[in-house]
Design a protein around this motif. Structure first.
Motif, PDB file in Angstrom:
ATOM      1  N   GLU A  88      57.730  32.562  45.034  1.00  0.00           N
ATOM      2  CA  GLU A  88      56.840  31.945  45.844  1.00  0.00           C
ATOM      3  C   GLU A  88      56.290  30.652  45.830  1.00  0.00           C
ATOM      4  N   ARG A 115      45.736  28.743  41.824  1.00  0.00           N
ATOM      5  CA  ARG A 115      45.870  30.036  41.188  1.00  0.00           C
ATOM      6  C   ARG A 115      45.506  30.301  39.875  1.00  0.00           C
ATOM      7  N   THR A 160      55.961  44.826  37.578  1.00  0.00           N
ATOM      8  CA  THR A 160      56.145  43.390  38.762  1.00  0.00           C
ATOM      9  C   THR A 160      55.032  42.795  38.620  1.00  0.00           C
ATOM     10  N   ARG A 161      55.076  41.597  39.486  1.00  0.00           N
ATOM     11  CA  ARG A 161      54.174  40.421  39.493  1.00  0.00           C
ATOM     12  C   ARG A 161      52.856  40.924  40.478  1.00  0.00           C
ATOM     13  N   ILE A 162      51.713  40.894  40.129  1.00  0.00           N
ATOM     14  CA  ILE A 162      51.000  41.300  41.347  1.00  0.00           C
ATOM     15  C   ILE A 162      50.291  39.992  41.876  1.00  0.00           C
ATOM     16  N   ARG A 163      49.562  40.294  42.957  1.00  0.00           N
ATOM     17  CA  ARG A 163      48.940  39.334  43.743  1.00  0.00           C
ATOM     18  C   ARG A 163      47.658  38.888  43.067  1.00  0.00           C
ATOM     19  N   ILE A 164      47.296  37.410  43.627  1.00  0.00           N
ATOM     20  CA  ILE A 164      45.987  37.151  42.753  1.00  0.00           C
ATOM     21  C   ILE A 164      44.869  37.820  43.280  1.00  0.00           C
ATOM     22  N   TYR A 165      44.776  38.331  44.280  1.00  0.00           N
ATOM     23  CA  TYR A 165      43.912  39.015  44.646  1.00  0.00           C
ATOM     24  C   TYR A 165      43.836  40.463  43.752  1.00  0.00           C
ATOM     25  N   ASN A 166      44.967  41.052  43.779  1.00  0.00           N
ATOM     26  CA  ASN A 166      44.946  42.199  42.974  1.00  0.00           C
ATOM     27  C   ASN A 166      44.254  41.794  41.493  1.00  0.00           C
ATOM     28  N   PRO A 192      52.535  41.250  34.308  1.00  0.00           N
ATOM     29  CA  PRO A 192      52.057  41.169  35.716  1.00  0.00           C
ATOM     30  C   PRO A 192      51.269  40.045  36.044  1.00  0.00           C
TER      31      PRO A 192
END
Lengths: 130, 387, 329
Positions: free
Chosen positions: C217, C140, C292-298, C208
Motif C-alpha cells: 500500500e 498510521r 495477514t495484515r489488517i487495516r488501520i481501522y481494524n 498482523p
C-alpha cells in the motif's frame, strides 16, 4: 477461538520439517528427462535446405554460404534461441536434435554461437541417397 | 466541500507486478474516484504477427502472456484451424484439454499466492507456491518446459503422453488435490483473510453482465458463464464438469471460485486421462493456407479469450486480433474501488487476476468527442524520432 | 562511578552484549520465519548464516547516504542517534542477565515512558520528509501508537500488582512465588500475558500489525526515503526494540528462577533469561507468520473495543482476587 489464524498449527509444524528449498548451484538440478534444452547440430546429415531458418520464430538461425564447398550451412545463435525446438521438428534429415543441456550461460555472446568449422563441411553430392 | 487529492498507484508500485497507472482521488483514506490508464507496456504483438508465418506465430502468441500461454496458443491454433477447416484428431483434443487444465491449475494457485502476499500473508504465499511446484514439474515433464510449454501446434499437439507419465501425473494430482483442499479450508475460514476480502469490491450480478466481466470475475458474481461449458471447444463437450459460481459477488468469492476451479480442473484431467482415445496426435498442415477468417474463443484462466485470424491466402496472417480477459475485467472492476480505502486497493485489484501486458492496446479515443486518434509511421517519425 | 559499573554498562550486560543480542535476534527472526515458511533463510555467512545481519549492517554503513533535499536531515540524524540509545538505556533496568545494572522503586514506569518516547521518535522519522508515502506511514504509526500504548501500560501493571512492586527487578524476582502462592492469580496473569504479547506485536510492527510500513500500500511507509547509514541505524533500532520487547515481557511475566548470586549463577540465569526471550519471540513470530495484515481501522477497533477494555478487566479481576481473602476473612 474464531479469531485465531488458521495457519498457526501448520506454521509451528513446518518449523520442524525439512525446508523445500533447492540450493540450485550447490545441489545438482533435477530436471525432467523430457525437457527441451540446447540443440545439437550434425553437419554430416544437413543438406542446407534452410527450412529451420525459415521457421525459427526468433530468428536464431542464420544461413551462411561456404564458398569453398559451394553449399549453405546454418549458424545457431543460442543467445536468441528460445528452445521451442521447432527446428528439430521441421528438419527432415535429423540434422538438428534436442538435448537436455540447459546450463548455457556465458559472458560473451560469441560463445553461444554454434559454428561448424569450414574443414568439417563436406561438399554435397547431388543425387546421393540419405 | 471535499478535499480530494490525487494518489497515483503506479506505473511503478509494489502492489502492481506490471506497470499500469491508477489515479485514485482520495478523500482522507476513502477513494472517491478512479481513473485507469493502460498502455504502458504495449508491445505491438498484433502488428508483429503480420510479418511472421503461421507456425512462428504460435510461439509469438505464446508470449502474449507467460502464465496463460497454453490458452493463448490453443486459441490461436483453433482460430487458424477454423479458418483453414482442419480437423484435429481426437487424442490431440484430449491432450490439449489436459495441458490447458494443468496450466489453469498453475495459474490459479499462482494468483492465490500473490493475493496472500499482497495482503502481507507471506507464509500462505510460500505454501501455495510450494504446492504449485508439483504442477510445474508435471508441466515440464509433459510439455518440455516449465512455463512456455510450446505444446499446441496447428493440426494437433507436438508431444504424446506415455503410461509412466500418466501414472506420475495421477500421483501428483492426488497430492495437489490434498494440498488444495487444505488451502481451501484455510482461505475459507481464516478470520483475518476474510476480514480483508469479504465485502470488498462488490460487483453485483447485474453490473457484471452489463460491464461484460468474464471468467472467474463474472462467476464470482454468480454469472453462469464459462466458455468451456457454453461454447465447447477441444474435448470439453465430452467431459463432464461443473461451472463454479459464488453468490457473494466480492473479492473473496472471486478468489474462492479459483480454488474450486482448481479442484474441478483436477477432476477434468483425471477424466481425460482415463478416457484418452488412441490414434494420431497431429495432422499435417501445409504452410500456405487458403484465404478466409477464423475466430476462436477459449476459457483462459483469467476469463474468455478471443483470437481472430484473417488470411488472404499466404503463409502469413493478414491480421491477428486478440482480446484478452483482463481488458474486459479491468473496466468492470474499476468502479468498485469507489468507497473503499487505500488499504483495500490491492485486495480488490488482485481479485481479477490482472495481466496488464496482455491488455495493452494502442488506440487512443477521445471520450468526449469520440474521435479515434491514429498515428501513421510518418507522423511518429516526425514527432518522436527527430533529433 | 566505579570501574566495575562502567564495564557493566559498556560491555557485559550493557551496550555491547545488547547489540550482539540485537544482531542475533535479527538472525533468529529471519531463520525462524524462513523455516515456518518452509524456506532455508540465511545460509552463507558464518554458521548457518548467523553473521548475515551483521554483514547487512556493515554493508549499509558503507553505502552512499542519499539525502532527500525536501527532508530535514539534521532532525533525522538526531532521531536515529537518540532512538537506539533510549532502548539501550531502558534495558539497563530490565534483568537481561537475571540482575539489573540500575534499579530503583518505580523504574517500571520510567521504562514504559521511555519506550513510548522511542516509538514516537519513529513517527518523527516519517514526518521529516515531504513524501506522501512517508507522511501516510507516519500518520498510521501515530494512530497505531495511540491504539496499543495504553493497553501495554495497563497490562504491564498486572504483574506489578501481583508482585506488589513497581521495580522490574523486584517483579521478576517475586512474580513466580506470588503466582505459586495464589494459583487463582494465574487467570488474570495468563490473560494479561496474551494481550500484552499482542500489544508488543503492534509495537514491533509485525504482522498482523505491520500497517505503518505496508509494502503493497505505502511502499515502505515512513522508511521509504531513508537509505545508507541512516537505514542501518534504523534497522539496529528495530532489532534493539526486539531485544527490549522480548526481555521486558519475559521478565515481567515469567520471572527469574535462578538467582544470580555468584559468577557461575550469573551465566546460568542469563542463559535462562535468554531462552525465555527466545520463547517470547517464537510466539510473536508464529503470530507474524500465520496472519495477514489488517487495516488501520481494524487495529483501532481491535484495541479500543476489545483489548483495552479487556486489559482493564484483567486488572480489576486481579484486584478482586487479591482482595478476596481479606473480604472473606
Amino acid at each position: 477461538m474464531k479469531i485465531i489464524p488458521k495457519l498457526v498449527p501448520t506454521v509451528v509444524k513446518t518449523v520442524f520439517k525439512k525446508p523445500v528449498t533447492e540450493q540450485y548451484p550447490y545441489e545438482p538440478p533435477k530436471p525432467s528427462p523430457n525437457i527441451r534444452g540446447k540443440i545439437v547440430y550434425d553437419v554430416d546429415k544437413c543438406v542446407g535446405c534452410g527450412l529451420c531458418a525459415i521457421y525459427c520464430p526468433s530468428g536464431a538461425i542464420e544461413m551462411i554460404m561456404i564458398k569453398e564447398v559451394k553449399r549453405r550451412i546454418p549458424i545457431f545463435h543460442l543467445d536468441r534461441c528460445m528452445f521451442c525446438h521447432q527446428c528439430v521438428e521441421v528438419c527432415r534429415f535429423g540434422a538438428i536434435t534436442g538435448s537436455r543441456e540447459f546450463e548455457i550461460a556465458a559472458y560473451n555472446k560469441n560463445e553461444l554461437k554454434i559454428i561448424t568449422p569450414k574443414e568439417r563441411v563436406k561438399p554435397l553430392k547431388v543425387g546421393e541417397k540419405k | 466541500m471535499s478535499y480530494a487529492v490525487d494518489l497515483l498507484f503506479g506505473p511503478q508500485h509494489p502492489a502492481l507486478h506490471e506497470p499500469e497507472r491508477f489515479r485514485f482521488k482520495v478523500d482522507g483514506e476513502i477513494i472517491v474516484d478512479v481513473d485507469v490508464k493502460i498502455g504502458f507496456i504495449h508491445r505491438g504483438i498484433e502488428k508483429l504477427a503480420e510479418s511472421k508465418n503461421f507456425i512462428q506465430n504460435i510461439y509469438l502468441t505464446e508470449r502474449i502472456c507467460g502464465i496463460c500461454n497454453v490458452a493463448h496458443t490453443l486459441c490461436y491454433v483453433q482460430a487458424v484451424e477454423d479458418m483453414a477447416g482442419i480437423e484435429v484428431p481426437e487424442r490431440a483434443k484430449y491432450l490439449r484439454v489436459i495441458v490447458h487444465e494443468l496450466n489453469r491449475i498453475h495459474s490459479h494457485l499462482l494468483i492465490l499466492g500473490v493475493a496472500a502476499e499482497l495482503l502481507g500473508w507471506e507464509t500462505e504465499f510460500m505454501y501455495l507456491w510450494r504446492d504449485r511446484e508439483a504442477i510445474m514439474d508435471i508441466i515440464e515433464d509433459v510439455t518440455g518446459n516449465r512455463v512456455t510449454s510450446a505444446f499446441n501446434t496447428i493440426g494437433g499437439v507436438r508431444r504424446d503422453i506415455n503410461n509412466t507419465q500418466k501414472e506420475r501425473m495421477l500421483k501428483v494430482l492426488d497430492k495437489v488435490e490434498k494440498d488444495t483442499r487444505f488451502h481451501k479450508k484455510v482461505l475459507e475460514e481464516d478470520p483475518l483473510y476474510r476480514e480483508r476480502m469479504v465485502n470488498m469490491g462488490v460487483l453485483k450480478t447485474r453490473d457484471a453482465i452489463e460491464r461484460c466481466a468474464v471468467g472467474p470475475t463474472a462467476r464470482g458474481s454468480n454469472v453462469d458463464y464459462d466458455v468451456r461449458a457454453h461454447d465447447p471447444y477441444a474435448a470439453y463437450d465430452e467431459i463432464p464438469f461443473n461451472v463454479i459460481r459464488y453468490k457473494e459477488c466480492d473479492s473473496w468469492a472471486r478468489m474462492m471460485v479459483r480454488v474450486d476451479e482448481t479442484l474441478e480442473s483436477i477432476n477434468i484431467i483425471r477424466y481425460a486421462l482415463k478416457h484418452l482415445p488412441g490414434g494420431e496426435i497431429r495432422v499435417k498442415v501445409p504452410p500456405r493456407l487458403p484465404a478466409g477468417e477464423g475466430l476462436s474463443r477459449v476459457e483462459a484462466p483469467r476469463g474468455e479469450l478471443i483470437h481472430h485470424v484473417f488470411c488472404k491466402g499466404d503463409v502469413k496472417p493478414y491480421r491477428l486480433k486478440v482480446r484478452t480477459p483482463t481488458f474486459a475485467n479491468i473496466l468492470a472492476i474499476a468502479p468498485t474501488f469507489i468507497g473503499h480505502t487505500i488499504a483495500d486497493v490491492p485486495a480488490i485489484l488482485v481479485s481479477i487476476d490482472p495481466c496488464f501486458s496482455c491488455t495493452d492496446r494502442l488506440t487512443f479515443v477521445d471520450v468526449s468527442s469520440g474521435k479515434v486518434m491514429k498515428l501513421s509511421l510518418g507522423e511518429i517519425k516526425r514527432m518522436y524520432w527527430s533529433r | 562511578m566505579d570501574l566495575f559499573k562502567l564495564v557493566e554498562v559498556v560491555v557485559f550486560p550493557g551496550l555491547m552484549y545488547l547489540v550482539v543480542l540485537a544482531i542475533f535476534f535479527e538472525w533468529y527472526k529471519r531463520k525462524l520465519v524462513a523455516r515456518m515458511q518452509s524456506r532455508l533463510g540465511p545460509t552463507y555467512t558464518g554458521f548457518r548464516g548467523i553473521l548475515q545481519p551483521l554483514a547487512d549492517f556493515l554493508k549499509l554503513l558503507f553505502k552512499e547516504d542519499i539525502e532527500v533535499t525536501t527532508g530535514d536531515q539534521k532532525m533525522l540524524t538526531l532521531v536515529l542517534l537518540v532512538a537506539p540509545t533510549l532502548f539501550i538505556f531502558s534495558l539497563f533496568f530490565v534483568p537481561v542477565t537475571g540482575y539489573t545494572i540500575f534499579s530503583f522503586e518505580g523504574d517500571l514506569l520510567l521504562v514504559l515512558f521511555i519506550s513510548s518516547i522511542a516509538s514516537l521518535l519513529l513517527y518523527l522519522v516519517g514526518w521529516t520528509f515531504r513524501s506522501s508515502f512517508t507522511k501516510a506511514g507516519a500518520a498510521r504509526l501515530l494512530l497505531q501508537i495511540v491504539g496499543f500504548d495504553i493497553a501495554a501500560i495497563a497490562l504491564a501493571l498486572v504483574p506489578a500488582f501481583e508482585a506488589e512492586s513497581l521495580c522490574i527487578a523486584t517483579i521478576s524476582e517475586k512474580i513466580s512465588s506470588a503466582v505459586i502462592s495464589n494459583p487463582l492469580l494465574l487467570i488474570p496473569h495468563g490473560f494479561a500475558f496474551i494481550l500484552f504479547l499482542l500489544a508488543q506485536q503492534a509495537d514491533l510492527e509485525e504482522d498482523p500489525f505491520d500497517i505503518p510500513h505496508a509494502e503493497t500500500e505505502l511502499v515502505a511507509g515512513y522508511i521509504t526515503e531513508i537509505s545508507g547509514r541512516k537505514l542501518a541505524f534504523l534497522d539496529l533500532f528495530k532489532d534493539l526494540q526486539m531485544v527490549y520487547v522480548s526481555f521486558f515481557t519475559a521478565s515481567l511475566f515469567f520471572g527469574v528462577i535462578v538467582k544470580p548470586l555468584s559468577a557461575v549463577l550469573v551465566i546460568a540465569s542469563s542463559v535462562e533469561m535468554f531462552l525465555k526471550a527466545l520463547l517470547v519471540l517464537f510466539i510473536l513470530f508464529t503470530i507474524e507468520a500465520a496472519s495477514t495484515r489488517i487495516r488501520i481501522y481494524n487495529l483501532l477497533d481491535a484495541f479500543w473495543k476489545y483489548i483495552i477494555p479487556l486489559s482493564f478487566f484483567s486488572l480489576s479481576l486481579l484486584f478482586i482476587i487479591k482482595a478476596l481473602p481479606g473480604v472473606l476473612l
